[in-house]
Design a protein around this motif. Structure first.
Motif, PDB file in Angstrom:
ATOM      1  N   ALA A   1      -2.920   0.300   8.039  1.00 16.40           N
ATOM      2  CA  ALA A   1      -4.071  -0.422   8.660  1.00 16.40           C
ATOM      3  C   ALA A   1      -4.513  -1.323   7.670  1.00 16.40           C
ATOM      4  O   ALA A   1      -4.283  -1.142   6.572  1.00 16.40           O
ATOM      5  CB  ALA A   1      -4.820   0.799   8.949  1.00 16.40           C
ATOM      6  N   TYR A   2      -5.519  -2.074   8.075  1.00 14.09           N
ATOM      7  CA  TYR A   2      -6.113  -3.052   7.204  1.00 14.09           C
ATOM      8  C   TYR A   2      -7.711  -3.156   7.479  1.00 14.09           C
ATOM      9  O   TYR A   2      -7.959  -2.970   8.960  1.00 14.09           O
ATOM     10  CB  TYR A   2      -5.542  -4.392   7.045  1.00 14.09           C
ATOM     11  CG  TYR A   2      -5.019  -4.931   8.485  1.00 14.09           C
ATOM     12  CD1 TYR A   2      -3.865  -4.396   9.153  1.00 14.09           C
ATOM     13  CD2 TYR A   2      -5.866  -5.826   9.109  1.00 14.09           C
ATOM     14  CE1 TYR A   2      -3.425  -5.063  10.209  1.00 14.09           C
ATOM     15  CE2 TYR A   2      -5.575  -6.415  10.348  1.00 14.09           C
ATOM     16  CZ  TYR A   2      -4.309  -5.993  10.829  1.00 14.09           C
ATOM     17  OH  TYR A   2      -3.963  -6.551  12.249  1.00 14.09           O
ATOM     18  N   SER A   3      -8.364  -3.630   6.654  1.00 13.97           N
ATOM     19  CA  SER A   3      -9.842  -3.945   6.970  1.00 13.97           C
ATOM     20  C   SER A   3     -10.303  -5.097   6.094  1.00 13.97           C
ATOM     21  O   SER A   3     -10.063  -4.939   4.902  1.00 13.97           O
ATOM     22  CB  SER A   3     -10.571  -2.735   6.791  1.00 13.97           C
ATOM     23  OG  SER A   3     -12.103  -3.014   6.731  1.00 13.97           O
ATOM     24  N   PRO A   4     -10.834  -6.349   6.719  1.00 20.13           N
ATOM     25  CA  PRO A   4     -11.537  -6.411   8.083  1.00 20.13           C
ATOM     26  C   PRO A   4     -10.393  -6.820   9.138  1.00 20.13           C
ATOM     27  O   PRO A   4      -9.388  -7.206   8.654  1.00 20.13           O
ATOM     28  CB  PRO A   4     -12.708  -7.359   7.935  1.00 20.13           C
ATOM     29  CG  PRO A   4     -12.126  -8.217   6.639  1.00 20.13           C
ATOM     30  CD  PRO A   4     -11.487  -7.112   5.764  1.00 20.13           C
TER      31      PRO A   4
ATOM     32  N   PRO B   1      -8.281   2.099   4.163  1.00 18.72           N
ATOM     33  CA  PRO B   1      -8.812   0.835   3.985  1.00 18.72           C
ATOM     34  C   PRO B   1     -10.239   0.564   3.961  1.00 18.72           C
ATOM     35  O   PRO B   1     -10.982   0.055   3.304  1.00 18.72           O
ATOM     36  CB  PRO B   1      -8.001   0.014   4.756  1.00 18.72           C
ATOM     37  CG  PRO B   1      -7.366   0.752   5.767  1.00 18.72           C
ATOM     38  CD  PRO B   1      -7.284   2.255   5.227  1.00 18.72           C
ATOM     39  N   ILE B   2     -10.845   1.226   4.920  1.00 19.59           N
ATOM     40  CA  ILE B   2     -12.420   1.144   5.294  1.00 19.59           C
ATOM     41  C   ILE B   2     -13.032   1.643   4.111  1.00 19.59           C
ATOM     42  O   ILE B   2     -13.899   1.103   3.446  1.00 19.59           O
ATOM     43  CB  ILE B   2     -12.552   1.976   6.763  1.00 19.59           C
ATOM     44  CG1 ILE B   2     -12.228   0.981   7.841  1.00 19.59           C
ATOM     45  CG2 ILE B   2     -14.365   1.968   6.782  1.00 19.59           C
ATOM     46  CD1 ILE B   2     -12.518   1.642   9.008  1.00 19.59           C
TER      47      ILE B   2
ATOM     48  N   SER C   1     -11.438  -2.765  11.662  1.00 17.08           N
ATOM     49  CA  SER C   1     -10.016  -2.242  11.110  1.00 17.08           C
ATOM     50  C   SER C   1      -8.958  -2.496  12.383  1.00 17.08           C
ATOM     51  O   SER C   1      -9.248  -2.388  13.455  1.00 17.08           O
ATOM     52  CB  SER C   1     -10.152  -1.072  10.682  1.00 17.08           C
ATOM     53  OG  SER C   1     -10.399   0.070  11.687  1.00 17.08           O
ATOM     54  N   GLN C   2      -7.659  -2.399  11.857  1.00 21.46           N
ATOM     55  CA  GLN C   2      -6.683  -2.611  12.918  1.00 21.46           C
ATOM     56  C   GLN C   2      -5.570  -1.663  12.364  1.00 21.46           C
ATOM     57  O   GLN C   2      -5.325  -1.617  11.103  1.00 21.46           O
ATOM     58  CB  GLN C   2      -6.162  -4.045  13.104  1.00 21.46           C
ATOM     59  CG  GLN C   2      -6.927  -4.559  14.415  1.00 21.46           C
ATOM     60  CD  GLN C   2      -6.326  -6.089  14.579  1.00 21.46           C
ATOM     61  OE1 GLN C   2      -6.362  -6.700  13.528  1.00 21.46           O
ATOM     62  NE2 GLN C   2      -5.834  -6.258  15.576  1.00 21.46           N
ATOM     63  N   ASP C   3      -4.843  -0.770  13.184  1.00 20.28           N
ATOM     64  CA  ASP C   3      -3.809   0.002  12.577  1.00 20.28           C
ATOM     65  C   ASP C   3      -2.625  -0.386  13.446  1.00 20.28           C
ATOM     66  O   ASP C   3      -2.575  -1.254  14.409  1.00 20.28           O
ATOM     67  CB  ASP C   3      -4.192   1.388  12.700  1.00 20.28           C
ATOM     68  CG  ASP C   3      -3.982   1.945  14.135  1.00 20.28           C
ATOM     69  OD1 ASP C   3      -3.938   1.342  15.167  1.00 20.28           O
ATOM     70  OD2 ASP C   3      -3.786   3.223  14.217  1.00 20.28           O
TER      71      ASP C   3
ATOM     72  N   LEU D   1      -7.544  -3.022  18.708  1.00 21.94           N
ATOM     73  CA  LEU D   1      -8.582  -3.079  17.767  1.00 21.94           C
ATOM     74  C   LEU D   1      -9.383  -1.623  17.600  1.00 21.94           C
ATOM     75  O   LEU D   1      -9.565  -1.058  18.664  1.00 21.94           O
ATOM     76  CB  LEU D   1      -9.553  -4.211  18.136  1.00 21.94           C
ATOM     77  CG  LEU D   1     -11.065  -4.354  17.192  1.00 21.94           C
ATOM     78  CD1 LEU D   1     -10.395  -5.064  15.893  1.00 21.94           C
ATOM     79  CD2 LEU D   1     -11.900  -5.291  17.816  1.00 21.94           C
ATOM     80  N   SER D   2      -9.532  -1.376  16.496  1.00 19.93           N
ATOM     81  CA  SER D   2     -10.360   0.178  16.219  1.00 19.93           C
ATOM     82  C   SER D   2     -11.594  -0.120  15.637  1.00 19.93           C
ATOM     83  O   SER D   2     -11.885  -0.946  14.828  1.00 19.93           O
ATOM     84  CB  SER D   2      -9.628   0.994  14.978  1.00 19.93           C
ATOM     85  OG  SER D   2      -8.059   1.065  15.228  1.00 19.93           O
ATOM     86  N   PHE D   3     -12.358   0.303  16.655  1.00 18.83           N
ATOM     87  CA  PHE D   3     -14.031   0.019  16.385  1.00 18.83           C
ATOM     88  C   PHE D   3     -14.643   1.452  16.346  1.00 18.83           C
ATOM     89  O   PHE D   3     -14.577   2.092  16.913  1.00 18.83           O
ATOM     90  CB  PHE D   3     -14.521  -0.509  17.550  1.00 18.83           C
ATOM     91  CG  PHE D   3     -15.991  -1.259  17.257  1.00 18.83           C
ATOM     92  CD1 PHE D   3     -16.035  -2.717  17.040  1.00 18.83           C
ATOM     93  CD2 PHE D   3     -17.075  -0.774  17.487  1.00 18.83           C
ATOM     94  CE1 PHE D   3     -16.998  -3.165  16.300  1.00 18.83           C
ATOM     95  CE2 PHE D   3     -18.371  -1.289  17.096  1.00 18.83           C
ATOM     96  CZ  PHE D   3     -18.436  -2.668  16.787  1.00 18.83           C
TER      97      PHE D   3
END
Ligand code: GLY
Length: 431
Positions: free
Chosen positions: A232-235, A298-299, A212-214, A195-197
């Protein structure tokens, strides 16, 4: 106001595009930028490289630029913010000491251990024989990391002793990553989901960006070698409210407090790359001292607030009163890479079809490794485009993004066909 963005990737295209939407911004400069920023309204590329600090500050003074936003890690680690600040110029990013969290994995492991931040057990080596002896006793898989900056390629997960010895030899003896491989970390492998925080910090306060996650692996199914990120996508559906609070308490707050205790107040984007175990335990895999690429794309598609004002408030230590707003839609970005990426990308093809795509509210083609040559868009880097779309669900955003991918794809393009698959299976499991 005028703003300068430093860098030339997909992240910097997204930063420049979002800054240009701000009503308080008249002009965005990008040094050096790419073909995407070249074509963006209100945006102008400047032919200065991110490490030419003196030329950059001369340009900022001459153009009376109000503030600068740094995209990539290399200038941050090399001290660009310190350099600008010594000349009384506003520059958004951490100091070189803060950037060491990404600049040296040995430093960041020691930092986490000193400040009680959860991370995998690890040992540090400069000596090949000592490292080889450690590998003999290790339980596989293990993770081998080069200490310094290696363009996202310095981390190898090895599943058996033989590949571990080979990876170690390449880094320590053959200097595959040059000086960055003078030291290595051999780390226990932790099972779970990444998880990317990412948070924005003003030296005292912070605001989490949308989750987001890549997908770091090159191939479908999260297989193949590590890359800078293939999409990647968000959320991120993985991030529940409980997990969000736990990450703030166990990782972000102790990190910022630890930095402050060490005399390094942190200003800029801070990216914690986390592994979340099936039981919900958190471990920090790495820190980055910047916004993620391709997570930024995406964010920022989902950011409804004024991004320029957000950066300015962070520069003036006013994040405690900033109310950030996000679009409820899902954004998903697919990276289109040059064939041969990441090791040996084939450069020089031309993307011919981009002029056929009209601008749209619900999608955006962010450029990365592109440049303008004789009026044509030419491929100049491994990751070429990040095609990003908004949708009502991950499936919807994914379908829209891939429809556009098919329209812009060129002959030797390489991309994954399954960006977002984990989010889609998580949603159906939770349904
Ligand atoms: N997407 C991973 C990174 O920005 O390092």
């Amino acid at each position: 106001m005028k703003v300068l963005v430093i860098g030339n990737g997909g992240r910097e295209h997204a930063l420049a595009w979002k800054l240009a939407q701000s009503p308080i911004i008249n002009q965005v400069f990008v040094a050096p930028g790419n073909a995407g920023t070249y074509r963006e309204p209100k945006v102008q590329n400047i032919d200065i490289s991110p490490l030419q600090f003196e030329k950059l500050t001369d340009f900022v003074k001459q153009q009376q630029i109000d503030f600068t936003v740094i995209g990539p890690e290399a200038p941050l680690v090399a001290g660009i913010v310190d350099y600008f600040e010594a000349k009384n110029l506003l520059c958004f990013g951490p100091s070189s000491k803060g950037a060491m969290l990404e600049g040296s994995k040995v430093y960041s492991k020691d930092f986490m251990q000193r400040h009680g931040i959860p991370t995998a057990k690890a040992a540090v080596f400069t000596d090949l024989e000592a490292a080889e002896r450690y590998l003999e006793k290790s339980k596989y898989p293990v993770v081998i990391k080069a200490d310094g900056l290696a363009s996202g390629k310095g981390v190898v997960i090895v599943h058996d002793k033989e590949s571990a010895h080979l990876a170690l030899y390449e880094i320590l003896a053959q200097k595959r990553f040059g000086e960055a491989g003078n030291q290595v970390i051999i780390e226990d492998f932790i099972q779970g989901e990444e998880l990317s925080f990412i948070v924005i910090c003003d030296g005292e306060h912070y605001i989490p960006m949308a989750s987001s996650q890549d997908h770091k692996a090159r191939d479908d199914g999260d297989k193949g070698p590590n890359t800078g990120g293939m999409g990647a996508y968000s959320p991120a559906p993985l991030l529940t409210e409980t997990l969000h609070d736990k990450i703030c308490r166990q990782v972000i707050e102790p990190t910022l407090k630890g930095l402050a205790e060490d005399g390094i107040p942190y200003k800029g984007f801070l990216y914690a790359g986390l592994m979340i175990s099936p039981e919900g335990d958190i471990n920090v895999l790495e820190y980055n001292c910047r916004f993620g690429d391709p997570e930024t794309q995406p964010i920022l598609m989902r950011l409804k607030s004024d991004f320029a004002q957000l950066c300015l408030d962070a520069l003036h230590q006013k994040l405690d009163t900033y109310q950030i707003q996000w679009d409820a839609q899902v954004a998903l970005g697919v990276v289109l890479a040059a064939n041969g990426y990441p090791d040996n990308p084939h450069l020089g093809d031309t993307c011919l079809t981009l002029n056929d795509i009209p601008p749209g509210e619900s999608y955006k083609i962010f450029h990365a490794g592109t440049k303008i040559e004789e009026g044509r868009i030419v491929i100049s880097g491994g990751r070429v485009l990040c095609v990003t779309a908004l949708g009502d669900s991950v499936q919807d955003a994914q379908a829209k993004a891939y429809r556009l991918v098919k329209k812009v794809a060129w002959d030797s393009v390489f991309y994954r066909n399954d960006i977002g698959f984990k989010a889609i299976s998580a949603r159906s499991e939770n349904a």
